[in-house]
Design a protein around this motif. Sequence first.
Motif, PDB file in Angstrom:
ATOM      1  N   MET A  78       8.279  -3.093 -11.916  1.00 30.50           N
ATOM      2  CA  MET A  78       8.612  -2.187 -10.538  1.00 30.50           C
ATOM      3  C   MET A  78       8.620  -3.073  -9.434  1.00 30.50           C
ATOM      4  O   MET A  78       7.707  -3.391  -8.997  1.00 30.50           O
ATOM      5  N   PRO A  79       9.771  -3.505  -9.228  1.00 31.50           N
ATOM      6  CA  PRO A  79       9.914  -4.367  -7.713  1.00 31.50           C
ATOM      7  C   PRO A  79       9.516  -3.494  -6.822  1.00 31.50           C
ATOM      8  O   PRO A  79       9.953  -2.200  -6.787  1.00 31.50           O
ATOM      9  N   LEU A  80       8.950  -3.845  -5.482  1.00 31.32           N
ATOM     10  CA  LEU A  80       8.422  -3.222  -4.404  1.00 31.32           C
ATOM     11  C   LEU A  80       8.877  -4.016  -3.249  1.00 31.32           C
ATOM     12  O   LEU A  80       9.066  -5.030  -3.205  1.00 31.32           O
ATOM     13  N   ALA A  81       9.277  -3.198  -2.184  1.00 34.35           N
ATOM     14  CA  ALA A  81       9.908  -3.836  -1.206  1.00 34.35           C
ATOM     15  C   ALA A  81       9.139  -3.443  -0.123  1.00 34.35           C
ATOM     16  O   ALA A  81       8.757  -2.241   0.368  1.00 34.35           O
ATOM     17  N   VAL A  82       8.860  -3.996   1.022  1.00 29.99           N
ATOM     18  CA  VAL A  82       8.195  -3.567   2.260  1.00 29.99           C
ATOM     19  C   VAL A  82       9.012  -4.053   3.333  1.00 29.99           C
ATOM     20  O   VAL A  82       9.410  -5.172   3.787  1.00 29.99           O
ATOM     21  N   SER A  83       9.300  -3.159   4.453  1.00 32.30           N
ATOM     22  CA  SER A  83       9.977  -3.439   5.539  1.00 32.30           C
ATOM     23  C   SER A  83       9.225  -3.084   6.724  1.00 32.30           C
ATOM     24  O   SER A  83       9.144  -1.935   7.143  1.00 32.30           O
ATOM     25  N   GLU A  84       8.487  -3.985   7.310  1.00 31.92           N
ATOM     26  CA  GLU A  84       7.556  -3.690   8.569  1.00 31.92           C
ATOM     27  C   GLU A  84       8.017  -4.878   9.455  1.00 31.92           C
ATOM     28  O   GLU A  84       7.683  -5.916   9.511  1.00 31.92           O
ATOM     29  N   ARG A  85       8.692  -4.520  10.490  1.00 29.53           N
ATOM     30  CA  ARG A  85       9.164  -5.471  11.601  1.00 29.53           C
ATOM     31  C   ARG A  85       8.065  -5.390  12.912  1.00 29.53           C
ATOM     32  O   ARG A  85       7.791  -4.209  13.081  1.00 29.53           O
ATOM     33  N   PRO A  86       7.907  -6.523  13.378  1.00 30.38           N
ATOM     34  CA  PRO A  86       8.362  -7.583  13.473  1.00 30.38           C
ATOM     35  C   PRO A  86       7.850  -8.541  12.301  1.00 30.38           C
ATOM     36  O   PRO A  86       8.277  -9.810  12.317  1.00 30.38           O
ATOM     37  N   SER A  87       7.178  -8.220  11.648  1.00 29.87           N
ATOM     38  CA  SER A  87       6.410  -9.057  10.545  1.00 29.87           C
ATOM     39  C   SER A  87       7.409  -9.229   9.479  1.00 29.87           C
ATOM     40  O   SER A  87       8.439  -8.462   9.417  1.00 29.87           O
ATOM     41  N   PRO A  88       7.085 -10.454   8.768  1.00 36.29           N
ATOM     42  CA  PRO A  88       7.922 -10.573   7.466  1.00 36.29           C
ATOM     43  C   PRO A  88       8.209  -9.673   6.547  1.00 36.29           C
ATOM     44  O   PRO A  88       7.276  -8.731   6.290  1.00 36.29           O
ATOM     45  N   HIS A 106       7.771  -8.354   2.896  1.00 36.89           N
ATOM     46  CA  HIS A 106       6.984  -8.897   1.780  1.00 36.89           C
ATOM     47  C   HIS A 106       7.439  -7.956   0.408  1.00 36.89           C
ATOM     48  O   HIS A 106       7.571  -6.946   0.723  1.00 36.89           O
ATOM     49  N   LEU A 107       7.832  -8.723  -0.403  1.00 35.41           N
ATOM     50  CA  LEU A 107       8.354  -8.260  -1.603  1.00 35.41           C
ATOM     51  C   LEU A 107       7.394  -8.513  -2.835  1.00 35.41           C
ATOM     52  O   LEU A 107       6.768  -9.564  -2.936  1.00 35.41           O
ATOM     53  N   ALA A 108       7.436  -7.672  -3.694  1.00 35.84           N
ATOM     54  CA  ALA A 108       6.473  -7.927  -4.884  1.00 35.84           C
ATOM     55  C   ALA A 108       7.487  -7.344  -6.085  1.00 35.84           C
ATOM     56  O   ALA A 108       8.092  -6.274  -6.066  1.00 35.84           O
ATOM     57  N   MET A 111       5.853 -11.548  -9.485  1.00 27.76           N
ATOM     58  CA  MET A 111       6.264 -12.360  -8.166  1.00 27.76           C
ATOM     59  C   MET A 111       5.996 -11.705  -6.912  1.00 27.76           C
ATOM     60  O   MET A 111       6.178 -10.476  -6.753  1.00 27.76           O
ATOM     61  N   VAL A 112       5.691 -12.544  -5.902  1.00 30.78           N
ATOM     62  CA  VAL A 112       5.637 -11.932  -4.687  1.00 30.78           C
ATOM     63  C   VAL A 112       6.382 -12.947  -3.670  1.00 30.78           C
ATOM     64  O   VAL A 112       6.048 -14.080  -3.650  1.00 30.78           O
ATOM     65  N   SER A 113       7.049 -12.423  -2.606  1.00 31.66           N
ATOM     66  CA  SER A 113       7.683 -13.355  -1.797  1.00 31.66           C
ATOM     67  C   SER A 113       7.492 -12.841  -0.391  1.00 31.66           C
ATOM     68  O   SER A 113       7.361 -11.623  -0.019  1.00 31.66           O
ATOM     69  N   ILE A 114       7.387 -13.908   0.571  1.00 32.12           N
ATOM     70  CA  ILE A 114       7.141 -13.835   2.177  1.00 32.12           C
ATOM     71  C   ILE A 114       8.854 -14.350   2.635  1.00 32.12           C
ATOM     72  O   ILE A 114       9.068 -15.449   2.260  1.00 32.12           O
TER      73      ILE A 114
END
Length: 414
Positions: A1-11, A13-15, A273-276
Amino acid sequence: MPLAVSERPSPFHLAGRPDRPCDEVQEVVYFPAAVHDNLRGHLKCTYIEIDQVSETYAVVLSRPAWLWGAEMGANEHGVCIGNEAVWGREEVCDEEALLGMDLVRLGLERADTAEKALDVIVDLLEKYGQGGNCSEDGVTFSYHNSFLIADRKEAWILETAGKYWAAEKVQEGVRNISNQLSITTKIDREHPDMRNYAKQKGWWDGKKEFDFAATYSYIDTTKMTISPGRYCEGYKLLNKHKGNITFETMMEILRDKPSGINMEGEFLTTASMVSILPQDSNFPCIHFFTGTPDPERSVFKPFIFVPNISQLLDTSSPTFEVEDPVKKKPHFKTKLDRRHPLYQEHQQALKVTDKKEEKSKTMLENMRSLEKELFKEMESILQNKHLDVDKIVNLFPQCAKDEIQIYKLNVSSK
């Protein structure tokens, strides 16, 4: 289950984590950028050959060891892609074509932005189609695909039904995908014949507002975020931490067992997997991979793209040529031992410590201690914008060796 996060102005974060057959080995592999002079040649994907392109980008992939593509991964330009199996009204084709996992790798190798990766995937989908067995167990397991695609600046959800597709640009907040069509009425891009086809099939009357998930599947989209299931559970966990999400938050979500996100049983979480993805290109993108099942009992190890990266030998499975059942027809008449060194030590350690509670506790403490030190190093890099390139080329391989050492010590200790 890929997850996406969109919270600006921070990076961003995906998992992500794939749910795969419990005995399937997932490897973490790196392929450098390459120039392909012979464009008359063809590229062999898992089942079919396709046209090659003149240049491909460096990629790091988490993939089932038996196939060419990947469940999830990243490229040197900060593009990340993960995919999920989805089903709906459009019949799944058993004919061999491109797997969704092939499309993940092709998107990463051929695109330097998220939207270009979306273009690559839908163009290949139109030209070659999607289909084929997604399991090496010999049992037919086929599906259509949804994709989460992101870079430093934007994220997209792409969902498919055969050759038809819809895409949603993630504008704000949090977003996740999980084994069901989830794009409803917010459609930012689409297959040019998607609505007409649905109308011909009698799935849409052409009058009411078009809802992709409701039209191409059997989902009541008004109840998606409140119905039981992992899509809903993921949505709730992301929203619970909304406004304060870090890469460690994403790891906690992937490790959550009560929600079903960290899956156990015949199908389980085989890798994570988690990405910044920082907006500022002066900061590096950092990608954490486990390469082992069950993130609760695995170490998230960081990977950063720099020139001359050392090969990831401890997370790379053995290669087979003539005898590989994926390359022979009929496929999957035999099954090979694809365990890589990290996987072997991880499984052996769990087998021993599962019988000894105190030893299991000690091993987990050592794993978390290693992880904590790695997190401190990565946070320092993000704060100071300084990369020790000589160290980074061996970053992931050294982390894998350190993890293996923890397993060996706990297995050998009395």
